[in-house]
Design a protein around this motif. Sequence first.
Motif, mmCIF file in Angstrom:
data_model
loop_
_atom_site.group_PDB
_atom_site.id
_atom_site.type_symbol
_atom_site.label_atom_id
_atom_site.label_comp_id
_atom_site.label_asym_id
_atom_site.label_seq_id
_atom_site.Cartn_x
_atom_site.Cartn_y
_atom_site.Cartn_z
ATOM 1 N N VAL B 60 21.018 70.669 35.449
ATOM 2 C CA VAL B 60 20.842 70.394 36.875
ATOM 3 C C VAL B 60 19.628 69.500 37.067
ATOM 4 O O VAL B 60 18.597 69.700 36.451
ATOM 5 N N VAL B 64 22.601 65.796 35.944
ATOM 6 C CA VAL B 64 23.867 66.500 36.164
ATOM 7 C C VAL B 64 25.057 65.549 36.134
ATOM 8 O O VAL B 64 26.164 65.922 35.783
ATOM 9 N N TYR B 67 28.456 63.611 33.371
ATOM 10 C CA TYR B 67 29.919 63.567 33.264
ATOM 11 C C TYR B 67 30.546 62.411 34.023
ATOM 12 O O TYR B 67 31.704 62.117 33.849
ATOM 13 N N VAL B 74 32.923 67.963 29.506
ATOM 14 C CA VAL B 74 31.592 68.415 29.929
ATOM 15 C C VAL B 74 31.717 69.702 30.751
ATOM 16 O O VAL B 74 32.624 69.839 31.567
ATOM 17 N N LEU B 75 30.791 70.599 30.521
ATOM 18 C CA LEU B 75 30.679 71.819 31.333
ATOM 19 C C LEU B 75 29.355 71.774 32.083
ATOM 20 O O LEU B 75 28.298 71.584 31.484
ATOM 21 N N GLU B 76 29.442 71.960 33.371
ATOM 22 C CA GLU B 76 28.236 71.962 34.193
ATOM 23 C C GLU B 76 27.561 73.334 34.076
ATOM 24 O O GLU B 76 28.218 74.362 34.164
ATOM 25 N N SER B 77 26.258 73.342 33.843
ATOM 26 C CA SER B 77 25.532 74.607 33.661
ATOM 27 C C SER B 77 24.661 74.886 34.875
ATOM 28 O O SER B 77 24.208 73.965 35.528
ATOM 29 N N PRO B 78 24.377 76.161 35.120
ATOM 30 C CA PRO B 78 23.362 76.469 36.128
ATOM 31 C C PRO B 78 21.999 75.923 35.686
ATOM 32 O O PRO B 78 21.779 75.668 34.502
#
Lengths: 185, 260, 353
Positions: B60, B64, B67, B74-78
């Motif tokens: 973040v 961010v 992607y 891609v995996l978005e993370s907290p």
Amino acid sequence: MYFDTIIAGFGGQGVLFMGNLMAYAAMEAGRQVTFMPVYGVEMRGGTANCTVVISDRQVGSPIVHEPQAAVVMNNPSAEKFGPRVKKNGLLLVNSSLVDEQYVKARTKRILRVPSLELAQEIGNPRLANMILLGCLVELSGVVSVADMVKVLPSALDPRYHKMIPANQAALERGARFAKENRGKV
Amino acid sequence: MSAQAARKKDLELVLDRPKSLKDVPWHFCPGCHHGVIHRLVAEQIDNFGLREKCVAAASVGCSVFLYDYLDIDVLESPHGRALAVATGIKRALPDRFVFTYQGDGDLAAIGTAESIHAANRGENLTVIFVNNAVYGMTGGQMAPTTLEGQVTTTSPYGRQAQGMGLPIRMAEVMATLEGTGFVARVAVDNIKNLKKARAAMKRAFEYQLKGWGFSFVEVLASCPTNWKMTPEAANARVGGEMAAYFPLGIYKDKHAPKAD
Amino acid sequence: MAKRVMVKGNEAVAMGAIAAGCRFYFGYPITPQNEIPEYMSAELPKLGGTFIQAESEVASINMVLGAAATGARVMTSSSSPGISLKQEGISYLCGSEIPAVIVNMSRSGPGLGGIHPSQGDYFQATRGGGHGDYRTLVLAPSTAQENYDLTMLAFDLADKYRNPVMVLGDALLGQIKEPVELKPYRKKPPAKPWALTGCAGRPSQLLKSLYLADGLLTEHNWKLFKKYQKMRQEVRHELYRADDAEVILVAFGSVARILRTSVDILRDKGKKVGLLRPITVYPFPDEAVRAAAQAAGRLMVLELNTGQMVEDVRLAVEGKAPVDFYGCPPGTIPTPEDLAREVEKLWRKGGGR
């Protein structure tokens, strides 16, 4: 068929194992059963008790306030659980450790078991708990000593499997004591 | 002139877009180093043929939008959790290449625990850590890497050692952990540094591909907008003030060839 | 009958998870659910699976996020304070539509509270718990057998809806030991084309919860809402001696099983009492509760808290029947006799109205 019991004492007296073994035996006998442990946050030396409920039907409450039978292995347990045993219930008192002043109950069916002396007699004072358990199953008749012996290998950690014959001897000694004293309860 | 046009005119092609980099305009501010760093990552993905064997954990912050530019899963993370997320991905897919791309607030403030412990476990992961000494996306607040005296929107009188502490040198911290294999700090402010940065990224990728464990590349980067500087001045600050506090170099290379 | 084994409630959860194909577990120790990570740490390596004791509950739920995003069946467990820490990740799982199973063997609060059983996390579990407008399916077992069965079901429902599913037990259900019949798991988990596995032979894809462009987030939230509506078909409950009941008790989890005995006690005294036990607490069995209220004319809700599920019961009944409440704050576990007495008290009070 319905039976419930509370077994209580110090942590380390083998209270939870007694309940466990009874629960295993009941399961092997095809019954419904619930074992509920209650203990302090300490790993050693705190108070411990467990409730075992055995039934032919699905067990509802695992919590029992007034048990049909109780085994009390120290003074605080005698004081707390003795009076809660049902009026015609069975109270087994570990007379090796419980002082008479703490034995109070509504039931007249009280058996004082010199568990330490009996365990010493068979050569292992650490098996006082099995003496009391032998008494309990003999007098309650819910499961047999033979049922108990059968499940010792699954209830005991493999580290202690060499202790199985000694455990069996203690259970049998307890049961014999109960038989000899059945008239008193 | 586009690469295609160059080919048509039969000119010599000296620089092409990496295949794993999408042909879309950057949203980054003028003079921001993220674009260059994205390209360096894309180059290594191409270099090792990883585009189809790769899953990234985005973080973040300005990072961010990774992607939007990299043509990979891609995996978005907290916020701060990219290295915990990447741990999960890599443990489930040990034969895929898994990396995180994180800013300083993400990795060195809110995600310190996740970062340190993933490194300490020696997770076979690669981290691209972009240190621009400020929270970019939220509008220029103080970061754990903000330099002493630096004015930000939450340190309007400049960062003071007392009460705010001094900037954390993450590469040095990471290098002390037994679990890390490769740790470097690089910059992309000039061609010489850019080449070193490219080499460090390549080495970091190699570490994971060879199963040598945690690799970590800290990249000093500019943020002209939040530093309130021209792109030129911001670029100069990276090589000057920033590199003075955050020395460039290889901090750890466990499998470095033995010197004669 | 399949083989029965004597196990702790917590172990039954772990066994159910493994039976359902869970090979990834990420957790952090907290009483009274430690038998779950302990069991997983011993068994998963034997099955080629992964157990990680994370640095925190926050890290563990994010490891769940990562592993589940690859399409694997993944679980974490904790107890109340730890579940609070996991809320961030649960919100992201919902927002990114990633299935996973979260077990809360709840203890008492607020704060550090204690290790006693409590149902104080009902609101947190059924209202989402973290930030944003989302829901998780919540299954509430009441026996060790159900710990096993419902954990298996949780994985199926999670995959079916691409949504996290919570198993909400408590200290009592974690610590009791009961025979559990190890029913084999025969379902084939669904294909997961959305999973992130590297984009070999397909376009690259993304799992995310950030939607900044105009209208996209609204659209995303409506899509999630429709999914939550669809989840309503999963509603489950159980009735006990409710057929001719004049009062139906409503309770879930550990209290429901204690009340089963209370119902027997009251029936022996000639009181026509029945029990309705929600097995899913989200979605809540509104229709069954409404029907029970209509049939009996009176409901009583009993909980190990000061009043949470009672709100759902009252919402379901819509004021059409009286709904009484008795709550036990944590610290003591009520006996069946205690609860039977409270039911009688409420009954007398109600009768005088």
